[in-house]
Scaffold this active site. Structure first.
Site, PDB file in Angstrom:
ATOM      1  N   ASP A  62      -3.367  12.704 -18.706  1.00 43.63           N
ATOM      2  CA  ASP A  62      -2.738  12.692 -17.378  1.00 43.63           C
ATOM      3  C   ASP A  62      -3.154  13.967 -16.663  1.00 43.63           C
ATOM      4  O   ASP A  62      -2.631  15.050 -16.952  1.00 43.63           O
ATOM      5  CB  ASP A  62      -1.210  12.638 -17.498  1.00 43.63           C
ATOM      6  CG  ASP A  62      -0.694  11.267 -17.886  1.00 43.63           C
ATOM      7  OD1 ASP A  62      -1.119  10.280 -17.258  1.00 43.63           O
ATOM      8  OD2 ASP A  62       0.138  11.174 -18.807  1.00 43.63           O
ATOM      9  N   ARG A  70      -2.690  18.534 -17.230  1.00 42.66           N
ATOM     10  CA  ARG A  70      -2.470  18.986 -18.608  1.00 42.66           C
ATOM     11  C   ARG A  70      -3.284  20.224 -18.974  1.00 42.66           C
ATOM     12  O   ARG A  70      -2.856  21.015 -19.797  1.00 42.66           O
ATOM     13  CB  ARG A  70      -2.803  17.858 -19.587  1.00 42.66           C
ATOM     14  CG  ARG A  70      -2.001  16.589 -19.391  1.00 42.66           C
ATOM     15  CD  ARG A  70      -0.509  16.810 -19.514  1.00 42.66           C
ATOM     16  NE  ARG A  70       0.209  15.546 -19.449  1.00 42.66           N
ATOM     17  CZ  ARG A  70       1.401  15.378 -18.911  1.00 42.66           C
ATOM     18  NH1 ARG A  70       2.022  16.429 -18.375  1.00 42.66           N
ATOM     19  NH2 ARG A  70       1.997  14.204 -18.907  1.00 42.66           N
ATOM     20  N   ARG A 135       3.540  13.615  -6.185  1.00 40.56           N
ATOM     21  CA  ARG A 135       2.450  12.971  -6.936  1.00 40.56           C
ATOM     22  C   ARG A 135       1.872  11.817  -6.115  1.00 40.56           C
ATOM     23  O   ARG A 135       0.727  11.416  -6.332  1.00 40.56           O
ATOM     24  CB  ARG A 135       2.966  12.439  -8.274  1.00 40.56           C
ATOM     25  CG  ARG A 135       3.432  13.511  -9.227  1.00 40.56           C
ATOM     26  CD  ARG A 135       4.197  12.921 -10.405  1.00 40.56           C
ATOM     27  NE  ARG A 135       3.338  12.097 -11.254  1.00 40.56           N
ATOM     28  CZ  ARG A 135       3.807  11.294 -12.211  1.00 40.56           C
ATOM     29  NH1 ARG A 135       5.122  11.198 -12.430  1.00 40.56           N
ATOM     30  NH2 ARG A 135       2.967  10.584 -12.952  1.00 40.56           N
ATOM     31  N   LYS A 165      -1.165   3.570 -10.947  1.00 42.15           N
ATOM     32  CA  LYS A 165       0.172   3.538 -11.533  1.00 42.15           C
ATOM     33  C   LYS A 165       1.192   3.882 -10.453  1.00 42.15           C
ATOM     34  O   LYS A 165       0.821   4.456  -9.415  1.00 42.15           O
ATOM     35  CB  LYS A 165       0.265   4.503 -12.721  1.00 42.15           C
ATOM     36  CG  LYS A 165      -0.044   5.975 -12.411  1.00 42.15           C
ATOM     37  CD  LYS A 165      -0.104   6.806 -13.685  1.00 42.15           C
ATOM     38  CE  LYS A 165      -0.255   8.274 -13.363  1.00 42.15           C
ATOM     39  NZ  LYS A 165      -0.419   9.119 -14.547  1.00 42.15           N
ATOM     40  N   HIS A 166       2.442   3.456 -10.558  1.00 40.95           N
ATOM     41  CA  HIS A 166       3.085   2.704 -11.637  1.00 40.95           C
ATOM     42  C   HIS A 166       3.507   1.357 -11.063  1.00 40.95           C
ATOM     43  O   HIS A 166       4.490   1.292 -10.329  1.00 40.95           O
ATOM     44  CB  HIS A 166       4.308   3.440 -12.159  1.00 40.95           C
ATOM     45  CG  HIS A 166       4.017   4.869 -12.584  1.00 40.95           C
ATOM     46  ND1 HIS A 166       3.946   5.920 -11.693  1.00 40.95           N
ATOM     47  CD2 HIS A 166       3.754   5.400 -13.823  1.00 40.95           C
ATOM     48  CE1 HIS A 166       3.686   7.038 -12.365  1.00 40.95           C
ATOM     49  NE2 HIS A 166       3.561   6.762 -13.652  1.00 40.95           N
ATOM     50  N   HIS A 178      11.602   8.467 -17.599  1.00 41.63           N
ATOM     51  CA  HIS A 178      11.424   9.248 -18.834  1.00 41.63           C
ATOM     52  C   HIS A 178      12.765   9.395 -19.557  1.00 41.63           C
ATOM     53  O   HIS A 178      12.810   9.446 -20.793  1.00 41.63           O
ATOM     54  CB  HIS A 178      10.861  10.636 -18.535  1.00 41.63           C
ATOM     55  CG  HIS A 178       9.449  10.629 -18.043  1.00 41.63           C
ATOM     56  ND1 HIS A 178       9.133  10.447 -16.716  1.00 41.63           N
ATOM     57  CD2 HIS A 178       8.280  10.761 -18.698  1.00 41.63           C
ATOM     58  CE1 HIS A 178       7.808  10.483 -16.589  1.00 41.63           C
ATOM     59  NE2 HIS A 178       7.274  10.672 -17.768  1.00 41.63           N
ATOM     60  N   ASP A 250       3.234   1.869 -19.965  1.00 38.56           N
ATOM     61  CA  ASP A 250       3.591   3.275 -19.870  1.00 38.56           C
ATOM     62  C   ASP A 250       4.094   3.680 -21.257  1.00 38.56           C
ATOM     63  O   ASP A 250       4.269   2.844 -22.141  1.00 38.56           O
ATOM     64  CB  ASP A 250       4.650   3.500 -18.781  1.00 38.56           C
ATOM     65  CG  ASP A 250       4.623   4.924 -18.225  1.00 38.56           C
ATOM     66  OD1 ASP A 250       3.995   5.802 -18.846  1.00 38.56           O
ATOM     67  OD2 ASP A 250       5.252   5.161 -17.175  1.00 38.56           O
TER      68      ASP A 250
END
Length: 339
Positions: A62, A70, A135, A165-166, A178, A250
């Protein structure tokens, strides 16, 4: 290629990692920040993974930009996609160029350390979701489509496949999947006219190579969360929208996936609904349980779709020579000038 994508704990492979990578159901690996020390180290780890797997394996990360990037130290800082509109002073032509060059910069760097794809772009609308927020490219669906298309064009220009996504949109529900199970109670008509628009438009143009569904329930459409819904993935995505690329689940360790049971039930339900690859992250015991006991299988059709996401071998694209790449130089210069 097997239907399971998993993770490893450290910056090098343990003996258990090597054994698991050889499991016939394992076809992918995703990196997290904990796996990263330097560009040279992550490139070496990618190579270790390919050698240990001893088969085609899809390596992903990601690396969208902004708060979801990351790898940082040594890598270029990619702006959050939601910042491009302000960076361009709301000039759509410039915003699209920034999106394209951001994608080129990100993709070249990620590929230079032997990673196939970044899970990008986000096609959600920037509405009320804190976990999506900047995002997303924009608050208006048509602008999301335009800017995301420019971003995808940048990816494709340098050989990286695009993962939207998503699906069909996580931006219009407050809860974070999450840690919770978001339920979007809006009408089917509103969802289809708003959030689904970027997905529909970009799929229609043949731009999207892979999609990742949201762990969100839309009760006016189906009682199941999208990633476990045969209706969403088969009737709507495959049949109505004509999508024939890869469907990733996911992360099945997320709380939004808990509605269907434990890890085995989640993996079985996601594959039964139509996911080609199942993401099992941050829970090694759960992953091993799935590999040992879940009623899932390798699909010839799914495997062929997944192989198309692998980057093309390019001996000239490596970290040590990246700064000599003209496309990288141009993209880096432009993005730095707006930082």
């Amino acid at each position: 290629m097997g239907p399971v994508m998993l993770d490893v704990q450290g910056t090098s492979l343990s003996q258990e990692d090597k054994e698991i990578l050889q499991h016939p159901l394992v076809g992918g690996l995703i990196f997290f920040t904990r796996n990263y020390q330097s560009p040279e180290q992550i490139a070496d780890l990618s190579q270790q993974i390919r050698v240990a797997a001893n088969k085609p394996i899809l390596i992903a990360v990601d690396h969208e930009g902004g708060r979801v990037q990351r790898f940082r130290d040594g890598f270029s800082l990619i702006p959050a996609m939601g910042k491009l509109w302000q960076m361009s002073a709301q000039n759509i032509t410039l915003a699209k160029e920034l999106a394209k060059q951001s994608a080129i910069l990100m993709a070249l760097e990620v590929q230079a350390v032997d990673i196939d794809i970044s899970f990008a772009p986000v096609l959600d609308i920037n509405n009320i979701s804190d976990v999506i927020g900047d995002r997303a490219f924009h608050q208006q669906p048509d602008y999301v489509s335009e800017l995301a298309e420019a971003f995808i064009n940048g990816l494709h220009q340098v050989g990286m496949k695009a993962t939207g996504k998503h699906f069909p949109g996580h931006g219009s529900v407050k809860a974070d999947s999450h840690i919770d199970l978001p339920i979007d109670t809006r009408s089917r008509a509103e969802i289809f006219q708003q959030d689904l628009t970027p997905f529909k438009q970009l799929i229609g143009k043949g731009k999207v190579d892979a999609l990742m569904p949201a762990h969100v329930i839309f009760p006016d459409v189906d009682s199941q969360a999208v990633g476990f819904s045969h209706y969403w993935l088969q009737n709507i995505l495959r049949e109505q929208l004509g999508f024939n690329g890869v469907i990733f689940s996911d992360d099945l360790s997320m709380q939004g996936a808990a509605s269907v049971g434990g890890y085995i039930e989640r993996a079985e339900a996601a594959q039964a609904a139509g996911c080609d690859m199942l993401l099992l992250c941050n829970n090694r015991d759960g992953c091993v349980d799935v590999l040992d006991n879940a009623n899932i299988s390798t699909s010839l059709v799914g495997g062929e779709r997944l192989k198309k996401l692998l980057k093309m071998p390019d001996k000239n694209n490596n970290w040590s020579t990246l700064s000599e790449n003209l496309a990288w130089q141009q993209a880096s210069k432009l993005i730095k000038s707006y930082r």
